[in-house]
Design an enzyme around this catalytic site. Sequence first.
Site, PDB file in Angstrom:
ATOM      1  N   HIS A   1       0.824  -1.197   0.000  1.00 53.77           N
ATOM      2  CA  HIS A   1       0.000   0.000   0.000  1.00 53.77           C
ATOM      3  C   HIS A   1       0.869   1.261   0.000  1.00 53.77           C
ATOM      4  O   HIS A   1       2.057   1.205   0.306  1.00 53.77           O
ATOM      5  CB  HIS A   1      -0.927   0.029   1.219  1.00 53.77           C
ATOM      6  CG  HIS A   1      -2.130  -0.858   1.077  1.00 53.77           C
ATOM      7  ND1 HIS A   1      -2.063  -2.221   1.253  1.00 53.77           N
ATOM      8  CD2 HIS A   1      -3.422  -0.574   0.781  1.00 53.77           C
ATOM      9  CE1 HIS A   1      -3.271  -2.740   1.067  1.00 53.77           C
ATOM     10  NE2 HIS A   1      -4.102  -1.770   0.779  1.00 53.77           N
TER      11      HIS A   1
ATOM     12  N   LYS B   1      -0.977   4.947   4.475  1.00 54.65           N
ATOM     13  CA  LYS B   1      -1.899   4.008   5.141  1.00 54.65           C
ATOM     14  C   LYS B   1      -1.447   3.799   6.577  1.00 54.65           C
ATOM     15  O   LYS B   1      -0.296   3.468   6.833  1.00 54.65           O
ATOM     16  CB  LYS B   1      -1.944   2.680   4.395  1.00 54.65           C
ATOM     17  CG  LYS B   1      -2.936   1.682   4.988  1.00 54.65           C
ATOM     18  CD  LYS B   1      -3.137   0.490   4.077  1.00 54.65           C
ATOM     19  CE  LYS B   1      -4.063  -0.540   4.706  1.00 54.65           C
ATOM     20  NZ  LYS B   1      -5.398   0.017   5.033  1.00 54.65           N
TER      21      LYS B   1
END
Length: 276
Positions: free
Chosen positions: A164, A168
């Site tokens: 990610h 995040k």
Amino acid sequence: MASQSPIPVLVNGAAGKMGREVVKAVSQAQDMTLIGAVDRNPDYFGQDAGELAGCGTLEVPITNDFEPMLALTSQERQPGVMVDFTHPDGVYDNIRSAIAYGVRPVVGTTGLSPQQIQDLAEFADKASTGCLLVPNFSIGMVLLQQAAIQASQYFDHVEIIELHHNQKADAPSGTAIQTAQMLAELGKPFNPPGVTETEKLAGARGCQAEEGIRIHSIRLPGLIAHQEVIFGAPGQVYTLRHDTSDRACYMPGVLLAIRKVGQLKSLVYGLEKILA
């Protein structure tokens, strides 16, 4: 016969990357109306949510008045929906508040603990209010998970890698945790040890989820959301991978969840539970 009123939708986290996509998708859906846009970043207070999302003026200003907006959403003719893409630190309270106002939560924010999910399920049951917790709104990810379940019947070794963007806040991702849980529900142990392992650096082998399934998290700028499920057996490796190149890929799932949550009377976890 008169047409049904549009579904009133409140977007919480409206100034974020996912929130902006939701604002755009909801504003373009004929059966929905954007009631409010909430965000806690003061840089965006008072800005038009549509202009910020790049879909034109909607005359819906971004505000930090979360509970007043819940109250407004609850007063509409149709049952209201709150879509939440905020932060793990506040999502539990956001969901409880929405249910208390009779507003149906559709939640893409991950990071809730199993105990928090259980508490919210009990609260939703008592209120007879639908709530959808969806770690990943992508139809492609649902298909990947279904393929992984099928493959796990024939492979005893599997590891998950999730990648990610570096903004995040939680790790592992909710999608990776959910994937491991789905595989663990088969009731078979994975990754029988072939050697006594020693980690020279703590965490080198990732974290261990249920039934011995390991999850590895990568965070880098340039990524959006990606996941691999890698199965191994003597002489072969079977890799399933899903890549996200644009957050618009989540919007069909978000709109589906908004339409379905009003039919529920309890908490449901996972997009696959509402797919026909």
